[in-house]
Design an enzyme around this catalytic site. Structure first.
Site, PDB file in Angstrom:
ATOM      1  N   PRO A   1       0.851  -1.201   0.000  1.00  0.00           N
ATOM      2  CG  PRO A   1       0.081  -0.996   2.189  1.00  0.00           C
ATOM      3  CD  PRO A   1       0.809  -1.931   1.275  1.00  0.00           C
ATOM      4  CG  MET A   2       3.600   2.296  -1.905  1.00  0.00           C
ATOM      5  SD  MET A   2       4.755   2.209  -3.283  1.00  0.00           S
ATOM      6  CE  MET A   2       3.863   1.098  -4.396  1.00  0.00           C
ATOM      7  CB  VAL A   3       0.425   7.836   0.473  1.00  0.00           C
ATOM      8  CG1 VAL A   3      -0.211   9.190   0.236  1.00  0.00           C
ATOM      9  CG2 VAL A   3       0.097   7.325   1.855  1.00  0.00           C
TER      10      VAL A   3
ATOM     11  CB  CYS B   1       1.351   4.969   7.915  1.00  0.00           C
ATOM     12  SG  CYS B   1       1.713   6.554   7.100  1.00  0.00           S
TER      13      CYS B   1
ATOM     14  N   GLY C   1      10.113  -3.552   3.238  1.00  0.00           N
ATOM     15  CA  GLY C   1      11.149  -2.576   3.582  1.00  0.00           C
ATOM     16  C   GLY C   1      12.481  -2.814   2.910  1.00  0.00           C
ATOM     17  N   GLY C   2      12.538  -3.734   1.940  1.00  0.00           N
ATOM     18  CA  GLY C   2      13.821  -4.070   1.333  1.00  0.00           C
ATOM     19  C   GLY C   2      14.124  -3.393   0.015  1.00  0.00           C
TER      20      GLY C   2
END
Length: 510
Positions: free
Chosen positions: A28-30, A126, A225-226
């Site tokens: 999920p990305m804003v 987040c 996170g990689g």
């Protein structure tokens, strides 16, 4: 033309319960995880795609709408913004992520979307202020009781899998203890971003924390996170999976920069990817500011080049297509959509037979703002026709029902009443729908785009009327991908009077 329905289209139910083991996942990305990016990631090989975080308060106010033109399911806010859009191409593979700090509100939103998504996720990682200021996102990490309440309520309340996404705590022990509590709520999987809430992308990802979590629970753990440290190409996904011991891998920035990172045969050029992204953006009427934002992320260091500056100056999807030399694709796609719209409208017109109910002419009509020019509305046409015929101004009676705050109007013209059987989300739209019933019953023009010129409203100067559109720069707290919408023009020549009738009815003379 969008058609509202109360029936449940169980899009995801036809696929079965979503499995989170051994999957490559779009994070999920804003402002990134809108429909075009999700579809593109799936095309390139992603197994599951998450939408951007959408705030529960805003989603709870949305209406579920079947968009027959785009062939999508839209969740539309009171201000006509599309908060979430999905389609059959991502059926069974899209996860709805929400920002929430309230169990009951979370459940209400989950129930609203559960038949159109494969799973529901709660954002607990987040660290940005727009998420944490309401006790959402990583703010939940310090309140495990609330975490348990939210997840337990969702697991018990909906039929689809429930997941959550967290960041690691200050120690491995604390992180493992929290995850064990989360597992007991019955969630189907947990995504772990291997950074603490005060760390950013410049800090190294803590693979050892994710590994400890994966070893401590029986549900699938999704490593996240990689992108900066490890994953730069498809083969690196397996490296990240092995270094964390996780079941699955979730990619954010690596996929944002080039979603073809999911492609087993190797990544494609960014230029090709951008063109394929634009094709989806046009096909699904993506908000142009959102389209431009995503393209700028792919351009990266080229965003300040002459080409990047041309893209930045574009204000519409058509202008974006011109920058990329895709005008022919834009024209072809929009022509196909307009043809479908016209066909659907013609079919709807044939099915709209006026009926009489308690001395009121009724018809199932909905007012669609996008079907009319910015300065024109059905109420204008009805008013001008009434004046031309030397009749009294149309009188609108509006009521609001309490269960969903929907509006329904009845218009009185020449001592006859007309009303749409469909309820609208605003008083203005309800009055427009009533005007449409009257105009169509009498066989009068209504001002719709493509309608033969009638000259009814040309005698009045309207040049100073500017339609306003939400510029939707996606800076609101929900970051939700959003489209341009028109505000109904003020009809300055019309005087209004309103009174309360039975606590819910208002009368307006137009």
């Amino acid at each position: 033309m969008m058609k509202t329905t109360t029936k449940k289209m169980m899009m995801a139910n036809t696929v079965g319960r979503l499995c989170f083991s051994q999957k490559n996942i779009l994070a999920p990305m804003v402002r990134v995880g809108t429909l075009p990016m999700r579809l593109l990631a799936l095309d390139y090989g992603a197994d599951i795609v998450y939408c951007e975080e959408l705030i529960d308060i805003k989603m709870a106010q949305c209406e579920r709408v079947e968009n027959d033109v785009l062939q999508t399911i839209d969740f539309v806010a009171l201000d006509e913004r599309v908060m979430f859009r999905t389609c059959s191409k991502e059926n069974g593979r899209v996860v709805f992520q929400m920002g929430t700090a309230d169990p009951e509100r979370a459940l209400a939103v989950a129930k609203l979307v559960e038949n159109d998504v494969a799973a529901v996720d709660v954002n607990m990682g987040c660290p940005k202020e727009y998420s944490t200021k309401g006790g959402m996102g990583s703010a939940l990490l310090s309140d495990p009781e609330k975490i348990e309440a939210i997840l337990t309520t969702l697991v018990k309340g909906i039929s689809k899998p429930v997941t959550c996404k967290i960041r690691i705590l200050s120690t491995i022990e604390d992180t493992v203890n929290l995850v064990k509590r989360i597992e007991k709520t019955g969630v189907a999987a947990i995504a772990v971003h291997g950074r603490m809430k005060d760390e950013r992308q410049r800090h190294p990802v803590h693979c050892d924390y994710i590994q400890a979590v994966a070893q401590s629970v029986s549900i699938p753990v999704i490593a996240n996170g990689g992108s900066s440290d490890i994953v730069k190409a498809f083969e690196d996904i397996e490296t990240f999976r092995a270094s964390t011991g996780a079941s699955s891998v979730m990619l954010a920035r690596a996929a944002m920069w080039n979603p073809s990172v999911f492609r087993q045969q190797g990544a494609l050029s960014v230029d090709q990817v951008m063109q394929e992204y634009i094709t989806y953006a046009v096909r699904y009427d993506n908000n142009p500011f959102n389209t431009k934002y995503c393209l700028c992320q792919m351009l990266r260091d080229r965003v300040e080049s002459p080409f990047g500056k041309r893209l930045h100056a574009a204000q519409t999807n058509q202008e974006i297509c011109e920058v990329f030399g895709m005008t022919e694709i834009f024209n072809k796609t929009t022509a196909e959509l307009e043809s479908r719209r016209a066909s659907l409208q013609a079919s709807e017109d044939l099915s709209e037979t006026p009926e009489l109910e308690d001395d009121v002419v009724i018809m199932p009509v909905r007012f669609e703002r996008r079907d009319y020019p910015p300065q024109i509305t059905p109420k204008m046409f009805l008013l001008e026709w009434s004046r031309k015929e030397k009749l009294e101004q149309p009188l609108y009676e509006t009521e609001q029902r309490s269960q969903d705050r929907g509006f329904q109007s009845t218009v009185i013209v020449a001592d006859k009443k007309y009303r749409s059987t469909l309820w609208e989300k605003s008083k203005k739209f309800a009055e427009q729908a009533a005007a449409l019933v009257c105009l169509r019953t009498l066989g009068l023009p209504e001002g719709r785009i493509g309608e033969e010129h009638s000259g009814l409203v040309n005698k009045r100067k309207r040049d100073d009327r500017k339609s306003t559109a939400a510029d939707n720069d996606d800076d609101d707290e929900s970051a939700a991908p959003k489209r341009h919408t028109h505000t109904l023009p003020q009809e300055e020549e019309v005087t209004c009077r309103t009174k309360v009738v039975n606590g819910v009815c208002g009368q307006t003379a137009h």
